[in-house]
Design a protein around this motif. Structure first.
Motif, PDB file in Angstrom:
ATOM      1  N   GLY A 165      11.358  14.532  39.939  1.00  0.00           N
ATOM      2  CA  GLY A 165      11.776  13.142  40.146  1.00  0.00           C
ATOM      3  C   GLY A 165      11.613  12.171  39.021  1.00  0.00           C
ATOM      4  O   GLY A 165      11.750  11.081  38.965  1.00  0.00           O
ATOM      5  N   THR A 166      11.052  12.777  37.742  1.00  0.00           N
ATOM      6  CA  THR A 166      10.631  11.979  36.954  1.00  0.00           C
ATOM      7  C   THR A 166      11.902  11.245  36.135  1.00  0.00           C
ATOM      8  O   THR A 166      12.128  10.087  35.871  1.00  0.00           O
ATOM      9  CB  THR A 166      10.077  12.796  35.572  1.00  0.00           C
ATOM     10  OG1 THR A 166       8.950  13.406  36.163  1.00  0.00           O
ATOM     11  CG2 THR A 166       9.705  11.829  34.443  1.00  0.00           C
ATOM     12  N   PRO A 167      13.204  12.036  35.934  1.00  0.00           N
ATOM     13  CA  PRO A 167      14.361  11.307  35.690  1.00  0.00           C
ATOM     14  C   PRO A 167      14.716  10.069  36.465  1.00  0.00           C
ATOM     15  O   PRO A 167      15.147   9.118  36.037  1.00  0.00           O
ATOM     16  CB  PRO A 167      15.371  12.440  35.383  1.00  0.00           C
ATOM     17  CG  PRO A 167      14.563  13.723  35.179  1.00  0.00           C
ATOM     18  CD  PRO A 167      13.397  13.568  35.979  1.00  0.00           C
ATOM     19  N   MET A 168      14.646  10.375  37.761  1.00  0.00           N
ATOM     20  CA  MET A 168      15.064   9.236  38.559  1.00  0.00           C
ATOM     21  C   MET A 168      14.291   8.100  38.519  1.00  0.00           C
ATOM     22  O   MET A 168      14.427   6.794  38.581  1.00  0.00           O
ATOM     23  CB  MET A 168      15.059   9.863  40.222  1.00  0.00           C
ATOM     24  CG  MET A 168      15.719   8.989  41.206  1.00  0.00           C
ATOM     25  SD  MET A 168      17.549   8.610  40.554  1.00  0.00           S
ATOM     26  CE  MET A 168      17.847   7.546  41.915  1.00  0.00           C
ATOM     27  N   SER A 169      12.847   8.415  38.517  1.00  0.00           N
ATOM     28  CA  SER A 169      11.914   7.161  38.267  1.00  0.00           C
ATOM     29  C   SER A 169      12.027   6.692  36.746  1.00  0.00           C
ATOM     30  O   SER A 169      12.029   5.152  36.902  1.00  0.00           O
ATOM     31  CB  SER A 169      10.711   7.623  38.324  1.00  0.00           C
ATOM     32  OG  SER A 169      10.117   8.667  37.172  1.00  0.00           O
ATOM     33  N   LEU A 170      12.453   7.423  35.938  1.00  0.00           N
ATOM     34  CA  LEU A 170      12.848   6.602  34.695  1.00  0.00           C
ATOM     35  C   LEU A 170      14.187   5.678  34.736  1.00  0.00           C
ATOM     36  O   LEU A 170      14.145   4.562  34.170  1.00  0.00           O
ATOM     37  CB  LEU A 170      13.064   7.505  33.345  1.00  0.00           C
ATOM     38  CG  LEU A 170      11.891   8.382  32.843  1.00  0.00           C
ATOM     39  CD1 LEU A 170      12.402   9.138  32.255  1.00  0.00           C
ATOM     40  CD2 LEU A 170      10.891   7.041  32.438  1.00  0.00           C
ATOM     41  N   VAL A 171      15.122   6.108  35.706  1.00  0.00           N
ATOM     42  CA  VAL A 171      16.389   5.263  35.893  1.00  0.00           C
ATOM     43  C   VAL A 171      15.873   4.099  36.573  1.00  0.00           C
ATOM     44  O   VAL A 171      16.393   2.693  36.295  1.00  0.00           O
ATOM     45  CB  VAL A 171      17.444   6.089  36.600  1.00  0.00           C
ATOM     46  CG1 VAL A 171      18.602   5.310  37.098  1.00  0.00           C
ATOM     47  CG2 VAL A 171      17.905   7.250  35.733  1.00  0.00           C
ATOM     48  N   VAL A 172      15.244   4.308  37.974  1.00  0.00           N
ATOM     49  CA  VAL A 172      14.920   3.057  38.413  1.00  0.00           C
ATOM     50  C   VAL A 172      13.850   2.170  37.651  1.00  0.00           C
ATOM     51  O   VAL A 172      14.091   0.964  37.593  1.00  0.00           O
ATOM     52  CB  VAL A 172      13.883   3.568  39.773  1.00  0.00           C
ATOM     53  CG1 VAL A 172      13.405   2.381  40.395  1.00  0.00           C
ATOM     54  CG2 VAL A 172      14.736   4.401  40.730  1.00  0.00           C
ATOM     55  N   GLY A 173      12.865   2.496  36.805  1.00  0.00           N
ATOM     56  CA  GLY A 173      12.276   1.775  35.985  1.00  0.00           C
ATOM     57  C   GLY A 173      13.138   0.951  35.008  1.00  0.00           C
ATOM     58  O   GLY A 173      13.001  -0.072  34.635  1.00  0.00           O
ATOM     59  N   GLY A 174      14.136   1.647  34.554  1.00  0.00           N
ATOM     60  CA  GLY A 174      15.123   1.042  33.365  1.00  0.00           C
ATOM     61  C   GLY A 174      15.685  -0.022  34.134  1.00  0.00           C
ATOM     62  O   GLY A 174      15.920  -0.973  33.595  1.00  0.00           O
ATOM     63  N   VAL A 175      16.176   0.195  35.604  1.00  0.00           N
ATOM     64  CA  VAL A 175      17.087  -0.778  36.257  1.00  0.00           C
ATOM     65  C   VAL A 175      16.086  -2.212  36.489  1.00  0.00           C
ATOM     66  O   VAL A 175      16.552  -3.198  36.339  1.00  0.00           O
ATOM     67  CB  VAL A 175      17.635  -0.320  37.375  1.00  0.00           C
ATOM     68  CG1 VAL A 175      18.025  -1.528  38.407  1.00  0.00           C
ATOM     69  CG2 VAL A 175      18.703   0.622  37.038  1.00  0.00           C
ATOM     70  N   VAL A 177      13.672  -2.986  34.671  1.00  0.00           N
ATOM     71  CA  VAL A 177      13.231  -3.828  33.336  1.00  0.00           C
ATOM     72  C   VAL A 177      14.632  -4.722  33.092  1.00  0.00           C
ATOM     73  O   VAL A 177      14.137  -5.858  32.653  1.00  0.00           O
ATOM     74  CB  VAL A 177      12.815  -2.822  32.413  1.00  0.00           C
ATOM     75  CG1 VAL A 177      12.925  -3.316  31.169  1.00  0.00           C
ATOM     76  CG2 VAL A 177      11.576  -2.206  32.554  1.00  0.00           C
ATOM     77  N   ALA A 178      15.580  -4.023  33.423  1.00  0.00           N
ATOM     78  CA  ALA A 178      16.773  -4.788  32.989  1.00  0.00           C
ATOM     79  C   ALA A 178      17.088  -6.082  33.982  1.00  0.00           C
ATOM     80  O   ALA A 178      17.437  -6.977  33.540  1.00  0.00           O
ATOM     81  CB  ALA A 178      18.230  -3.930  33.169  1.00  0.00           C
ATOM     82  N   LEU A 211      16.916  -9.733  32.521  1.00  0.00           N
ATOM     83  CA  LEU A 211      18.329 -10.761  32.611  1.00  0.00           C
ATOM     84  C   LEU A 211      17.788 -11.828  33.520  1.00  0.00           C
ATOM     85  O   LEU A 211      18.332 -12.964  33.182  1.00  0.00           O
ATOM     86  CB  LEU A 211      19.234  -9.820  33.442  1.00  0.00           C
ATOM     87  CG  LEU A 211      20.196  -8.884  32.710  1.00  0.00           C
ATOM     88  CD1 LEU A 211      20.901  -8.118  33.631  1.00  0.00           C
ATOM     89  CD2 LEU A 211      20.914  -9.572  31.724  1.00  0.00           C
ATOM     90  N   GLY A 212      16.838 -11.592  34.490  1.00  0.00           N
ATOM     91  CA  GLY A 212      16.536 -12.806  35.291  1.00  0.00           C
ATOM     92  C   GLY A 212      15.475 -13.594  34.141  1.00  0.00           C
ATOM     93  O   GLY A 212      15.597 -14.978  34.502  1.00  0.00           O
ATOM     94  N   GLY A 213      14.732 -13.313  33.439  1.00  0.00           N
ATOM     95  CA  GLY A 213      13.913 -14.207  32.541  1.00  0.00           C
ATOM     96  C   GLY A 213      14.968 -14.884  31.568  1.00  0.00           C
ATOM     97  O   GLY A 213      14.775 -16.006  31.173  1.00  0.00           O
TER      98      GLY A 213
END
Length: 83
Positions: free
Chosen positions: A49-59, A61-62, A66-68
């Motif tokens: 699940g590492t790649p999926m966690s990286l995707v979720v982490g990237g989202v 952070v994005a 964007l909110g900041g």
């Protein structure tokens, strides 16, 4: 890149071409097929699940960036119109 200095020695020897290509026996093909199957099985085992966690982490952070940015822009516009 620059040309080598006169008298410079190469760091590694240049590769030499083999005089004749070695034929691939059918035994090697069978073993490489089993190695490919084993590699595919290893990939499935290592996929925890590492790649999926990286995707979720990237989202996440994005969204935070964007909110900041939206918050900063809103505060900037509010302070600019207030003075």
């Amino acid at each position: 890149m620059k040309a080598a200095a006169p008298g410079a020695k190469p760091i590694a020897p240049s590769p030499t071409a083999s005089p004749t290509p070695s034929p691939t026996p059918s035994v090697t093909a069978a073993s490489s097929e089993s190695e490919a199957t084993a590699a595919a099985a290893d990939t499935k085992k290592d996929d925890d699940g590492t790649p999926m966690s990286l995707v979720v982490g990237g989202v996440v952070v994005a969204v935070l960036v964007l909110g900041g940015g939206a918050w900063w822009l809103t505060n900037r516009r509010t302070s600019a119109s207030g003075t």
